[in-house]
Design an enzyme around this catalytic site. Structure first.
Site, PDB file in Angstrom:
ATOM      1  N   TYR A   1      35.617  43.169  37.918  1.00  0.00           N
ATOM      2  CA  TYR A   1      34.746  41.995  38.065  1.00  0.00           C
ATOM      3  C   TYR A   1      33.478  42.189  37.238  1.00  0.00           C
ATOM      4  O   TYR A   1      32.790  43.198  37.360  1.00  0.00           O
ATOM      5  CB  TYR A   1      34.364  41.787  39.530  1.00  0.00           C
ATOM      6  CG  TYR A   1      35.518  41.345  40.384  1.00  0.00           C
ATOM      7  CD1 TYR A   1      36.040  42.172  41.373  1.00  0.00           C
ATOM      8  CD2 TYR A   1      36.095  40.085  40.213  1.00  0.00           C
ATOM      9  CE1 TYR A   1      37.098  41.760  42.165  1.00  0.00           C
ATOM     10  CE2 TYR A   1      37.155  39.668  41.001  1.00  0.00           C
ATOM     11  CZ  TYR A   1      37.654  40.513  41.971  1.00  0.00           C
ATOM     12  OH  TYR A   1      38.703  40.107  42.756  1.00  0.00           O
TER      13      TYR A   1
ATOM     14  N   HIS B   1      30.435  36.249  48.844  1.00  0.00           N
ATOM     15  CA  HIS B   1      31.217  37.226  48.094  1.00  0.00           C
ATOM     16  C   HIS B   1      31.327  38.569  48.783  1.00  0.00           C
ATOM     17  O   HIS B   1      31.893  39.504  48.231  1.00  0.00           O
ATOM     18  CB  HIS B   1      30.627  37.384  46.688  1.00  0.00           C
ATOM     19  CG  HIS B   1      30.873  36.191  45.825  1.00  0.00           C
ATOM     20  ND1 HIS B   1      29.918  35.234  45.594  1.00  0.00           N
ATOM     21  CD2 HIS B   1      31.991  35.778  45.171  1.00  0.00           C
ATOM     22  CE1 HIS B   1      30.421  34.291  44.823  1.00  0.00           C
ATOM     23  NE2 HIS B   1      31.682  34.596  44.552  1.00  0.00           N
TER      24      HIS B   1
ATOM     25  N   ARG C   1      33.164  30.595  32.862  1.00  0.00           N
ATOM     26  CA  ARG C   1      33.714  31.924  33.126  1.00  0.00           C
ATOM     27  C   ARG C   1      35.113  31.711  33.652  1.00  0.00           C
ATOM     28  O   ARG C   1      35.391  30.716  34.311  1.00  0.00           O
ATOM     29  CB  ARG C   1      32.832  32.585  34.175  1.00  0.00           C
ATOM     30  CG  ARG C   1      33.324  33.870  34.717  1.00  0.00           C
ATOM     31  CD  ARG C   1      32.354  34.436  35.758  1.00  0.00           C
ATOM     32  NE  ARG C   1      32.971  35.632  36.297  1.00  0.00           N
ATOM     33  CZ  ARG C   1      33.686  35.670  37.409  1.00  0.00           C
ATOM     34  NH1 ARG C   1      33.831  34.574  38.133  1.00  0.00           N
ATOM     35  NH2 ARG C   1      34.251  36.780  37.803  1.00  0.00           N
TER      36      ARG C   1
ATOM     37  N   ASN D   1      38.233  33.306  35.998  1.00  0.00           N
ATOM     38  CA  ASN D   1      38.633  34.262  37.017  1.00  0.00           C
ATOM     39  C   ASN D   1      40.137  34.101  37.206  1.00  0.00           C
ATOM     40  O   ASN D   1      40.699  33.076  36.826  1.00  0.00           O
ATOM     41  CB  ASN D   1      37.879  33.951  38.311  1.00  0.00           C
ATOM     42  CG  ASN D   1      37.934  35.092  39.289  1.00  0.00           C
ATOM     43  OD1 ASN D   1      38.255  36.217  38.930  1.00  0.00           O
ATOM     44  ND2 ASN D   1      37.633  34.791  40.543  1.00  0.00           N
TER      45      ASN D   1
ATOM     46  N   GLU E   1      41.046  30.369  37.403  1.00  0.00           N
ATOM     47  CA  GLU E   1      39.958  29.466  37.761  1.00  0.00           C
ATOM     48  C   GLU E   1      38.926  29.492  36.641  1.00  0.00           C
ATOM     49  O   GLU E   1      38.397  30.555  36.317  1.00  0.00           O
ATOM     50  CB  GLU E   1      39.296  29.925  39.064  1.00  0.00           C
ATOM     51  CG  GLU E   1      40.215  29.825  40.264  1.00  0.00           C
ATOM     52  CD  GLU E   1      39.563  30.347  41.535  1.00  0.00           C
ATOM     53  OE1 GLU E   1      40.181  30.155  42.597  1.00  0.00           O
ATOM     54  OE2 GLU E   1      38.476  30.946  41.473  1.00  0.00           O
TER      55      GLU E   1
ATOM     56  N   TYR F   1      42.812  43.057  47.535  1.00  0.00           N
ATOM     57  CA  TYR F   1      42.057  41.815  47.709  1.00  0.00           C
ATOM     58  C   TYR F   1      42.767  40.647  47.038  1.00  0.00           C
ATOM     59  O   TYR F   1      42.805  39.541  47.584  1.00  0.00           O
ATOM     60  CB  TYR F   1      40.629  41.971  47.159  1.00  0.00           C
ATOM     61  CG  TYR F   1      39.847  40.699  47.279  1.00  0.00           C
ATOM     62  CD1 TYR F   1      39.604  39.908  46.163  1.00  0.00           C
ATOM     63  CD2 TYR F   1      39.391  40.237  48.518  1.00  0.00           C
ATOM     64  CE1 TYR F   1      38.914  38.716  46.274  1.00  0.00           C
ATOM     65  CE2 TYR F   1      38.707  39.039  48.630  1.00  0.00           C
ATOM     66  CZ  TYR F   1      38.474  38.285  47.510  1.00  0.00           C
ATOM     67  OH  TYR F   1      37.801  37.099  47.626  1.00  0.00           O
ATOM     68  N   LYS F   2      43.353  40.901  45.875  1.00  0.00           N
ATOM     69  CA  LYS F   2      44.036  39.805  45.178  1.00  0.00           C
ATOM     70  C   LYS F   2      45.403  39.509  45.791  1.00  0.00           C
ATOM     71  O   LYS F   2      46.098  38.595  45.375  1.00  0.00           O
ATOM     72  CB  LYS F   2      44.172  40.143  43.685  1.00  0.00           C
ATOM     73  CG  LYS F   2      42.844  40.018  42.929  1.00  0.00           C
ATOM     74  CD  LYS F   2      43.037  40.106  41.439  1.00  0.00           C
ATOM     75  CE  LYS F   2      41.754  40.030  40.643  1.00  0.00           C
ATOM     76  NZ  LYS F   2      41.040  38.755  40.754  1.00  0.00           N
TER      77      LYS F   2
END
Lengths: 341, 326
Positions: free
Chosen positions: A33, A193, A223, A225, A267, A318-319
């Site tokens: 990230y 977050h 950006r 993601n 995204e 997390y993903k």
């Protein structure tokens, strides 16, 4: 004011790969990230085509269907639009920015006539024909944020500085990836977050927040993601509100080993400082592309596999794909296998 | 062919804040030594909206000065500023001497440095003299969007710029307006109003140094947290010249003489440093500090930022053995 070169046809039939906003740089082999912002409205070529010349990506021929989906969700659950009481002027600010941008980007199908505080918006792709007056709620069929949300495919998020931190003070979100706008509305972006590994602790949130706080009103940034979608279909709404509808999708996909159906979910976030109120947008446009389609593009399949496999366990967890990433990426790289098994 | 500049900004002209030519449409004396000037873009295009309390940067002859915009900012058809003539040969004098209807002048912005807190339940607005300008903007914005305001206007008798508009605005919007024409009265009114605001109210002040000091003192002693006492300074108190010290930039050591700012020292050495007010109130000249001890003398950095010591307002702040990064 110079005009952009007109797009061939904003409602052209869609090849999901051709205009996919591939989220990785050409030489990228790993992902962490970062505050990977870049100026908006720049066309970027990819291995399968290119994207990014406009702020809003209508989705070509899929635009009416995406908007039908958006409107259906809003009609069934108007609570997906949350506006803190002090954010009404900012919603008008957002509405004007986006209608002006779309009218300039897609002049063959959208127009915005302005006369002082009076506006006339026409969107022939959706059949919208609306006169309205800035600040006059009675002149619109619904609040300005909802009105805009029913015209653009992006999820709309407005953040404002309060008590020294940026807060999500208004949002219209129907395509959240595993989060809930009703839960997050009003929180600081640090609070929002919190669950993302390393983001707060490694200072990424702080740097991101500083970038947003210093954003000036004549520059737009973006950006990208990415993740693997929590649904093995082109379903955009994988919000927590919708969990019962998609919660079983991936377990079933894994059971069936139907890896080609996995969706790379990208995204594209746009950041704009709105001049009338100083609010900052954090709008999110979600794009999906199946692993089956990615497999057909050699540089993409290799890069995605490398990046997914290299991810540290906490981020992969997390993903949502720690349990199946090896199998899925093996399938992605195995060019002898057929689609699916 | 489109350029990167065309594509990075907005596609619509009502978002530009770059320096561009404006034409004066009216100049009106609104108080002794105060003129109100209205501008429209020379190309006849639409105007960029702005937050209440914003300012416009005007190229006033050899000077570049910031002036508060007096409108509500939501859909401006012109930009209005009110300028007090200072007898210092600077920008305000140039404006008084040169601006007439039809004159063309380059302006930049608007920029927002004194915004309203949108979550406030009410606003106590305090104006002293020509400090009425951003306060009028706030009052108009609150009226336009349906907020609540309690206004205090302190002015010398006969010198109340925009008094009639303010009185009208208060009447039609149901805002309270209290006027004060000397120092004891101002202090009494402020003490009174600070003690009578609803929970969630914020206060905003703009005016001469002495009035700002009184405002802060009375606000604090009435129990207001400093985070709710907002202010905009048009001028800063005079600073002592300080002692000589060194500042290193890009490997070169420069000497900052007493009475000379780090900013001036850097500019004289050929470096480009953005700057505007040169008084430590606007934030334009902020530069990173790599090492050394900073003596902060500005009104921009928060206490935390000052303590961190990794940046400084080089137009007023000094220090010891500084190394800066441009």
């Amino acid at each position: 004011m110079s005009a952009l070169l007109p797009l061939a046809d904003p409602l052209a039939p869609v090849d999901h790969a051709a205009r996919l906003p591939w989220p990785f740089a050409e030489d990228q082999t790993s992902f962490r990230y970062t505050v990977n912002v870049q100026p908006a409205r720049q066309y970027l070529a990819t291995a399968a085509g290119g994207w990014g010349d406009t702020l809003v990506d209508l989705g070509g021929a899929e635009y009416p269907q995406i908007m039908a989906d958006r409107r259906r969700i809003l009609d069934a659950d108007p609570g997906r639009a949350r506006v803190m009481p002090w954010m009404v002027p900012a919603c008008w600010d957002l509405l004007l920015f986006y209608l002006r941008d779309m009218a300039a980007s897609f002049p063959t199908i959208m127009t915005l006539d302005e006369d002082g505080e009076r506006f006339h918006w026409v969107n022939t792709a959706l059949g919208t024909d609306q006169h309205f007056t800035l600040g006059d709620l009675a002149s619109l069929p619904c609040d300005p944020l909802t009105f805009l949300g029913r015209e653009v495919p992006d999820d709309l998020l407005l953040i404002r500085e309060r008590e020294g931190e940026m807060h999500l003070d208004a949002g219209l979100v129907t395509f959240a990836a595993g989060w809930s706008v009703t839960f997050d509305a009003g929180m600081s972006i640090r609070e929002i977050h919190g669950p993302v590994p390393r983001l707060n602790t490694e200072g990424v949130t702080t740097r991101g927040e500083q970038f947003l706080m210093m954003l000036k009103s004549d520059q737009a940034f973006r950006r990208a993601n990415w993740t693997l979608s929590a649904s093995g279909s082109r379903k955009l709404d994988v919000s927590l509100e919708e969990l019962p509808e998609w919660g079983r999708d991936i377990p079933e996909l894994i059971r069936d080993r139907d890896w080609g159906r996995l969706q790379l979910r990208i995204e594209v976030e746009h950041f704009v400082r709105l001049p009338m109120t100083g609010a900052v947008t954090f709008n999110i446009r979600t794009h999906l592309c199946s692993l089956a389609d990615i497999k057909k593009v050699a540089p993409w399949r290799e890069q995605l596999a490398a990046i997914v496999l290299e991810l540290p366990d906490d981020i992969a967890t997390y993903k949502g794909f720690i349990d199946y990433r090896e199998d899925a990426m093996a399938w992605l790289l195995d060019t002898d296998s057929q689609e699916g098994r | 062919m489109t350029t990167l500049l065309d594509t990075v900004g907005a596609l619509h002209p009502a978002y530009t804040v770059a320096p561009r030519p404006f034409q004066v449409v009216s100049v009106e004396t609104v108080a002794p030594e105060i003129v109100h000037v209205e501008f429209v873009p020379l190309d006849g295009g639409p105007l960029t909206a702005y937050e209440a309390g914003s300012h416009l940067i005007v190229e006033a002859g050899p000077n570049r000065n910031a002036y508060s915009l007096t409108g509500d900012g939501s859909a401006p058809t012109s930009y209005g500023i009110s300028v007090l003539r200072h007898q210092t040969g600077g920008g305000s004098q140039w404006i008084h001497d040169h601006l007439v209807p039809g004159a063309v002048v380059t302006c930049e912005g608007p920029r927002s440095a004194f915004p309203a807190r949108p979550e406030q339940t009410a606003a106590l607005l305090v104006a002293g003299g020509v400090g009425i300008t951003p306060i009028l903007s706030h009052a108009r914005s609150l009226a336009r969007w349906g907020g609540t305001a309690d206004i205090v206007y302190s002015y010398r008798p006969g010198s109340g710029a925009h008094l009639a508009e303010l009185r009208d605005l208060a009447k039609t919007s149901g805002f309270s307006l209290t006027e004060a024409t000397d120092v004891p009265q101002t202090q009494q009114v402020l003490a009174d109003r600070f003690a009578d605001q609803p929970i969630g109210a914020h206060a905003y002040a703009c005016g001469p140094i002495a009035m700002i000091d009184t405002y802060l003192e009375l606000g604090r002693s009435a129990g207001w947290p400093v985070e709710r006492l907002h202010l905009e300074r048009f001028e800063a108190p005079e600073l002592d010249p300080g002692v000589e010290f060194d500042v290193t930039v890009a490997g070169t050591r420069l000497t900052v003489a007493p009475g000379v700012s780090v900013l001036q020292t850097l500019l004289d050495a050929g470096h480009e440093v953005p700057n505007l007010c040169r008084q430590g109130v606007c934030g334009e000249c902020r530069i990173p500090v790599k090492s050394g001890v900073v003596e902060h003398r500005d009104f921009v950095l928060t206490d935390a930022e000052k303590k961190a010591g990794d940046s400084m307002m080089c137009c007023v702040s000094r220090g010891t053995d500084l190394e800066v990064d441009l």
